[in-house]
Design a protein around this motif. Structure first.
Motif, PDB file in Angstrom:
ATOM      1  N   SER A 135       0.865  -1.116   0.040  1.00 38.96           N
ATOM      2  CA  SER A 135       0.062  -0.030  -0.027  1.00 38.96           C
ATOM      3  C   SER A 135       0.899   1.350   0.032  1.00 38.96           C
ATOM      4  O   SER A 135       1.734   1.253   0.784  1.00 38.96           O
ATOM      5  N   LEU A 136       0.635   2.331  -0.966  1.00 35.58           N
ATOM      6  CA  LEU A 136       1.499   3.342  -1.103  1.00 35.58           C
ATOM      7  C   LEU A 136       0.792   4.586  -1.155  1.00 35.58           C
ATOM      8  O   LEU A 136      -0.511   4.527  -1.546  1.00 35.58           O
ATOM      9  N   VAL A 137       1.496   5.773  -1.264  1.00 29.51           N
ATOM     10  CA  VAL A 137       0.645   6.955  -1.530  1.00 29.51           C
ATOM     11  C   VAL A 137       1.155   7.230  -3.028  1.00 29.51           C
ATOM     12  O   VAL A 137       2.176   6.895  -3.360  1.00 29.51           O
ATOM     13  N   PRO A 138       0.363   8.290  -3.604  1.00 22.78           N
ATOM     14  CA  PRO A 138       0.665   8.498  -5.266  1.00 22.78           C
ATOM     15  C   PRO A 138       2.240   9.037  -5.537  1.00 22.78           C
ATOM     16  O   PRO A 138       2.833   8.482  -6.379  1.00 22.78           O
ATOM     17  N   VAL A 139       2.770   9.726  -4.532  1.00 24.76           N
ATOM     18  CA  VAL A 139       4.206  10.242  -4.714  1.00 24.76           C
ATOM     19  C   VAL A 139       5.223   8.853  -4.473  1.00 24.76           C
ATOM     20  O   VAL A 139       5.973   8.973  -5.436  1.00 24.76           O
ATOM     21  N   GLN A 140       4.800   8.010  -3.744  1.00 19.51           N
ATOM     22  CA  GLN A 140       5.623   6.839  -3.691  1.00 19.51           C
ATOM     23  C   GLN A 140       5.619   6.018  -4.965  1.00 19.51           C
ATOM     24  O   GLN A 140       6.489   5.340  -5.528  1.00 19.51           O
ATOM     25  N   PHE A 141       4.161   5.877  -5.447  1.00 20.86           N
ATOM     26  CA  PHE A 141       3.999   4.880  -6.674  1.00 20.86           C
ATOM     27  C   PHE A 141       4.377   5.738  -7.816  1.00 20.86           C
ATOM     28  O   PHE A 141       5.124   4.975  -8.675  1.00 20.86           O
ATOM     29  N   GLY A 142       4.406   7.141  -7.949  1.00 27.56           N
ATOM     30  CA  GLY A 142       5.010   7.871  -9.000  1.00 27.56           C
ATOM     31  C   GLY A 142       6.538   7.411  -9.143  1.00 27.56           C
ATOM     32  O   GLY A 142       7.072   7.246 -10.351  1.00 27.56           O
ATOM     33  N   ARG A 143       7.420   7.271  -8.121  1.00 25.82           N
ATOM     34  CA  ARG A 143       8.692   7.163  -8.191  1.00 25.82           C
ATOM     35  C   ARG A 143       9.096   5.753  -8.654  1.00 25.82           C
ATOM     36  O   ARG A 143       9.882   5.539  -9.387  1.00 25.82           O
ATOM     37  N   LEU A 144       8.118   4.852  -7.988  1.00 31.04           N
ATOM     38  CA  LEU A 144       8.284   3.350  -8.456  1.00 31.04           C
ATOM     39  C   LEU A 144       7.967   3.383  -9.870  1.00 31.04           C
ATOM     40  O   LEU A 144       8.777   2.366 -10.505  1.00 31.04           O
ATOM     41  N   LEU A 145       7.004   3.983 -10.571  1.00 33.42           N
ATOM     42  CA  LEU A 145       6.680   3.662 -12.002  1.00 33.42           C
ATOM     43  C   LEU A 145       7.892   4.243 -12.595  1.00 33.42           C
ATOM     44  O   LEU A 145       8.333   3.512 -13.673  1.00 33.42           O
ATOM     45  N   ALA A 146       8.377   5.243 -12.377  1.00 37.91           N
ATOM     46  CA  ALA A 146       9.850   5.910 -13.048  1.00 37.91           C
ATOM     47  C   ALA A 146      10.630   5.078 -13.331  1.00 37.91           C
ATOM     48  O   ALA A 146      11.351   4.768 -13.894  1.00 37.91           O
ATOM     49  N   LEU A 147      10.914   4.212 -11.942  1.00 37.81           N
ATOM     50  CA  LEU A 147      12.096   3.158 -11.931  1.00 37.81           C
ATOM     51  C   LEU A 147      11.869   2.041 -12.733  1.00 37.81           C
ATOM     52  O   LEU A 147      12.578   1.651 -13.529  1.00 37.81           O
ATOM     53  N   ALA A 148      10.434   1.491 -12.806  1.00 38.75           N
ATOM     54  CA  ALA A 148      10.108   0.340 -13.352  1.00 38.75           C
ATOM     55  C   ALA A 148      10.206   0.666 -14.659  1.00 38.75           C
ATOM     56  O   ALA A 148      10.468  -0.338 -15.768  1.00 38.75           O
ATOM     57  N   GLU A 149       9.975   2.032 -15.479  1.00 38.35           N
ATOM     58  CA  GLU A 149      10.004   2.183 -16.738  1.00 38.35           C
ATOM     59  C   GLU A 149      11.072   2.225 -17.286  1.00 38.35           C
ATOM     60  O   GLU A 149      11.587   1.744 -18.495  1.00 38.35           O
ATOM     61  N   ALA A 150      12.399   2.469 -16.545  1.00 38.31           N
ATOM     62  CA  ALA A 150      13.663   2.497 -16.659  1.00 38.31           C
ATOM     63  C   ALA A 150      14.410   1.181 -16.615  1.00 38.31           C
ATOM     64  O   ALA A 150      15.360   0.936 -17.221  1.00 38.31           O
ATOM     65  N   ASP A 151      13.740   0.344 -15.716  1.00 36.89           N
ATOM     66  CA  ASP A 151      14.647  -0.800 -15.332  1.00 36.89           C
ATOM     67  C   ASP A 151      13.595  -2.231 -15.536  1.00 36.89           C
ATOM     68  O   ASP A 151      12.753  -2.222 -14.573  1.00 36.89           O
ATOM     69  N   PRO A 152      13.830  -2.976 -16.459  1.00 39.44           N
ATOM     70  CA  PRO A 152      12.819  -4.313 -16.520  1.00 39.44           C
ATOM     71  C   PRO A 152      12.844  -4.965 -15.464  1.00 39.44           C
ATOM     72  O   PRO A 152      11.791  -5.529 -14.921  1.00 39.44           O
ATOM     73  N   ALA A 153      14.239  -5.245 -14.530  1.00 38.63           N
ATOM     74  CA  ALA A 153      14.247  -5.796 -13.305  1.00 38.63           C
ATOM     75  C   ALA A 153      12.987  -5.310 -12.273  1.00 38.63           C
ATOM     76  O   ALA A 153      12.265  -6.020 -11.646  1.00 38.63           O
ATOM     77  N   ALA A 154      12.991  -4.026 -12.119  1.00 36.60           N
ATOM     78  CA  ALA A 154      12.243  -3.457 -11.259  1.00 36.60           C
ATOM     79  C   ALA A 154      10.874  -3.476 -11.524  1.00 36.60           C
ATOM     80  O   ALA A 154       9.904  -3.891 -10.827  1.00 36.60           O
ATOM     81  N   ALA A 155      10.672  -3.427 -12.847  1.00 39.27           N
ATOM     82  CA  ALA A 155       9.101  -3.703 -13.535  1.00 39.27           C
ATOM     83  C   ALA A 155       8.575  -5.203 -13.025  1.00 39.27           C
ATOM     84  O   ALA A 155       7.449  -5.294 -12.728  1.00 39.27           O
TER      85      ALA A 155
END
Length: 383
Positions: A148-168
């Protein structure tokens, strides 16, 4: 009815004690007050001296953007009903990764779900770092994993996942990524969908024992209605009331035809049975005789700026009475270069009164403990 307080103040940094005390309270033991490090001891003592509503299991101190402190009393039945509704909505219990403060309902409800399922949660510590959180997720061994996250945390996770396939891949491994606390932009939802992330949008508050509407639809036995533009909620997850404030309890928790409803103070509407929340009723200014929703300005601006984190506040204006100011997180001069375009978008969707008197860029917005922008502090900073 009220009962003499036997409220136990439990420091949230002592997780074993907090988890044990919470489990005991859910089974009828002494009520629990989670206390974060640095809390005012005199305020805690005053709260322990108050009489509690009968059947109180948990007291959660909350301070919204208004800055007015409140203490919400929740029963074990309400907490269990909320946890069971979430498990039912998600297809079963699992292991939760706790990355939200355990003295707020968003963090506490993960502990309640864990206590009810018997599955120990995993904790993430320290300042939020998306890579570190996903590394922590790799330690989870249950077949069903939730966060469970707040939007600012989720936004930062999305940015990482878009740049890193393993993170995605790691982010996709969660059965559900529950995001709440404030609105999630359509752009953010599209990005999550394109990555195959199981995003679930949560709406709820301390007074409803946490999220009670997921993706616009009630969970469990929650009921939603709109009265005079206000979202009102009913069901078994409603709080018992506010500790030491009978007047506020009577104002916010009302009885209508024998049913108890909570007046959220949020504006919204129902379309096809789905709830859309448009902002706070008290987040409206009057500019030149025109009602302007600051939350709607934030929605349009964030969408126009590709999901940027923004905050709109009102300032006194000698000619118009009030005018909005838009504050954008991230100093990259996007606003100054694109202010005319953004003003045109706001004019087209919300009318000329919604055009900000000025645009301000800051490196980081002040935030409340739950992750929401602190509009009161932002207003004090720019005025």
């Amino acid at each position: 009815m009220t009962s003499k307080s036997s409220l136990r103040a439990i420091p949230t940094e002592d997780r074993a004690w907090l988890l044990a005390a919470l489990a005991d309270a859910l089974q009828g033991g002494a009520p629990v007050l989670p206390v974060p490090e640095g809390a005012d001891p005199k305020a805690i003592q005053r709260l322990q001296g108050e009489e509690l509503p009968q059947d109180t299991a948990l007291v959660v101190r909350t301070s919204g953007s208004s800055g007015i402190p409140k203490a919400v009393a929740l029963s074990a039945a309400a907490l269990r009903a909320s946890a069971e509704a979430t498990h039912e909505a998600f297809g079963g219990p699992g292991q939760w990764l706790v990355a939200l403060p355990p003295h707020l309902i968003s963090g506490l409800q993960m502990l309640v779900r864990s206590a009810e399922s018997g599955v120990a949660p995993e904790f993430y510590d320290g300042p939020f770092d998306p890579a570190a959180l996903l590394a922590r997720a790799e330690r989870m061994r249950h077949e069903r994993r939730y966060v469970s996250l707040v939007p600012v945390q989720f936004g930062r996770l999305l940015a990482l996942a878009e740049a890193d396939p393993a993170a995605a891949d790691t982010l996709r491994s969660f059965e559900a990524v529950l995001v709440g606390g404030q609105a999630i932009s359509l752009e953010m939802r599209r990005r999550a969908h394109s990555l195959g992330i199981a995003l679930k949008r949560s709406y709820g508050m301390t007074e409803t024992a946490g999220g009670c509407v997921y993706d616009g639809v009630e969970i469990g036995d929650t009921r939603v209605r709109i009265r005079a533009g206000e979202v009102q909620l009913a069901g078994p997850t409603l709080a018992l009331g506010y500790v030491g404030d009978a007047q506020l309890t009577a104002d916010r928790f009302i009885i209508d035809r024998g049913e108890r409803w909570y007046r959220t103070g949020d504006a919204g509407y129902l379309l096809g049975g789905m709830l859309s929340v448009t902002g706070r009723l008290d987040r409206v200014i009057i500019s030149g005789g025109v009602n302007v929703s600051l939350d709607e300005i934030e929605r349009v601006a964030s969408t126009h700026l590709g999901g940027a984190v923004v905050a709109a506040v009102g300032i006194v204006d000698p000619q118009w009475g009030e005018r909005p100011v838009l504050v954008v997180e991230g100093v990259d001069h996007v606003i100054h270069e694109g202010a005319e375009e953004l003003s045109a978008a706001l004019r087209a969707e919300l009318g000329p009164a919604a055009i900000p008197a000025r645009f301000v860029e800051v490196a980081e917005l002040p935030r409340l403990e739950g992750g929401k922008p602190d509009h009161r502090q932002i207003s004090e900073t720019i005025t």
